[in-house]
Design a protein around this motif. Sequence first.
Motif, PDB file in Angstrom:
ATOM      1  N   ASP A 343      14.660  36.807  18.826  1.00  0.00           N
ATOM      2  CA  ASP A 343      16.022  36.579  19.210  1.00  0.00           C
ATOM      3  C   ASP A 343      16.386  35.130  18.738  1.00  0.00           C
ATOM      4  N   HIS A 353      22.269  41.963  16.560  1.00  0.00           N
ATOM      5  CA  HIS A 353      21.219  41.737  17.532  1.00  0.00           C
ATOM      6  C   HIS A 353      20.427  43.322  17.479  1.00  0.00           C
ATOM      7  N   THR A 355      16.305  45.080  18.216  1.00  0.00           N
ATOM      8  CA  THR A 355      14.848  44.731  18.906  1.00  0.00           C
ATOM      9  C   THR A 355      13.969  45.107  17.925  1.00  0.00           C
TER      10      THR A 355
END
Length: 531
Positions: A343, A353, A355
Amino acid sequence: MASIRKRNDKFAVVLTMKDSRTGKWKQKWITCNTYAEAKKKATEIEFKKANGLLTPPSVMTVGDLVTEYINMYGKEHWSVKTYERNRHLIRKYIIPLLGNAKLEQINVRYLEYFYKQLQTRNWNEEEGGEEKKVAPTVVRDIQKLLKSIFHQAVKWQLMDRNLAEGVDLPKYKSKEREVWSPETMMYANQVCKNEKLKLAINLTFAASLRIGEALGLTWDCVDISDEAIVENRACIRIEKELLRVSVNAVEALEGKDIIKVFPPRFRKTEDSATELVLKAPKTESSIRSVYIPPTVVEMLKSQRKRQNEIKEMFAGDYHDYNLVLCQDFGDPMESRQLSNALDKLIRQYNLPHVTLHSFRHASITYKLKLSGGNIKAVQGDSGHAQAKMVLDLYSHIMDEDRKRNATRLEEAFYQKKDLDPEIEEETFDAKMEAEQRKTAQMNAVLANQQMAGISATPATSEASAATTAPTASASSAASVASASSTATAMPTSLAEPIDAGSDATAIARVLSNPQMMAILAAMSKAMSSDG
C-alpha cells in the motif's frame, strides 16, 4: 409400517418410527406427486425395514444435524482454515435462522425464505452499529455448506433428497480483480526499494503462489544450485503455507495438517484466540514444484546472501526458522506486513490499487497468454485442484484471441482472401523449438575451429571480393546478410568481434573464403529445411 395418505392433489407416505434418543414414537411424512410414486416409496421403506437398513432418526432438528455433521464429517475432511470458516457461517447465520427447525419441516420453500432473510436482515441490529447486509458471496458460501450438510443427511438416511439443490439464488457476477499491466509491473520493480516486498511480488507472480505459500517457503524447498541453473531447472517446491489460525480450530482438529506452531510470542496478545502456524497446503494438488526464471533466481540468491550476512553479524540473536521471506532477525513475516508495504508503494508512486493476491491472478493470466491457452501447464504452476477451475476463473482473458478470430474470419471468408485455409499445425512450442534449433546451428558454425583460422584481409580487397563473388553463392550471402540484421555481426575470429558498422566488410571477407562459404551453404540448407 408405512401407509399412504392423500394430501390435496398429492400423496404422502407416512412412516411411524421410534426415536432412538427419546424413546418416543414419531411420524415422518414423505410427499410424492403420484400414487404410483408413493406406493413405490412405501415398498422401498418396507424392504429397508425388513432388512434392518432403515435407521431410526436420532437427529430431529437442523441444529442436531449440523452438530453431527461437524463431528462426523467436518473434523475428518476440513482443513483448519475451512473448519474455522464453516464454523463461523454455521454459528453466525445457519443456527440463528434454521437451528430449531425440524428436519421434516425443511422444504425448498422454507429454504428460499431462509435465503431471503439472509439477504434482507440487518446483522448489526443487536450491536446497534451501522446496518450490515450479508454479501452475495457469503450467501453462496452458505448455500454450498448447506448442500454439503444435506448431502450427508441423505447418505445417513435422515432426509430423502438434498433440498438445498433445488433452491435458486439471485444471479451474481463476481467483480474482476484489478491487476497491474506488464508496464506497471516493470515500473514497480524498478522503483521498489523494499527488497522483501520486491521478492514477494516476483515470487507470487513468477511462480503463481498464494501469499501464504510464499511466506511459508523455506530454503530446503528452493533449488537454485549452479547445476540446476545450468540445466535450466531452477525451481521451488510448495509443500507448506504460513497462516494465522484459530487456536480452537487447531485443538478441535487435533493439530491435523499442522507442521509447526510458532512460539506463543507470535500471538497478538497473551490470551489471543489465534496463533501462527506452518501447515500443509489446502489440497493435495497444491503440493507442487514450480520452475522459476533466472531473474527471480538472482533475487533469491541476493536474499540468501543478505540473510547469511545478518546471521553472521548477530549470531545468537537471529531466530532461524529457515524461511525465505522473514523479518530482519528471522522471525516469520505475516501477510499484513507485506500488504502495508505494498500500500505504501502504491501511494508513493501513484500506482493502481492491487492486493497481494492480484499478482497470482496476473501470473495465471499472463502464463495462459504466453502458452497459447495451455490450461494443464498453467494448472501445474497454480495448484488448482482441477483444470476446470482455471478455465472458469480465467476464460475471460481469451477474449483477445476470440476477437482476432473474428477479424481473421472476416478477412479469410467474407473478404474472400482465403476461402480454404490450411490448418495451422505449428504450435507455440513447435515455433520455439524451431528457433532454438536455428540458434544452435548458428552457434555451431561460430564455434567451428575452421573459423578461428580465417585471417583478416585488407578492406579494399574484401570490397573487391564482394563485387566479384560467384553468382552461385548469392543465396548464402543473403542468408548471412539476414543473420547480421537479427543477430550479432559475424566476427573476424572467435576472439575479435567486429562492430555493427562493418557488416559489409564481414560479408565480403566471408565471400572471399571458399571454406567459410561451404559451411554457410550447409547452414543455409539446414535452416531452409526447418521452414
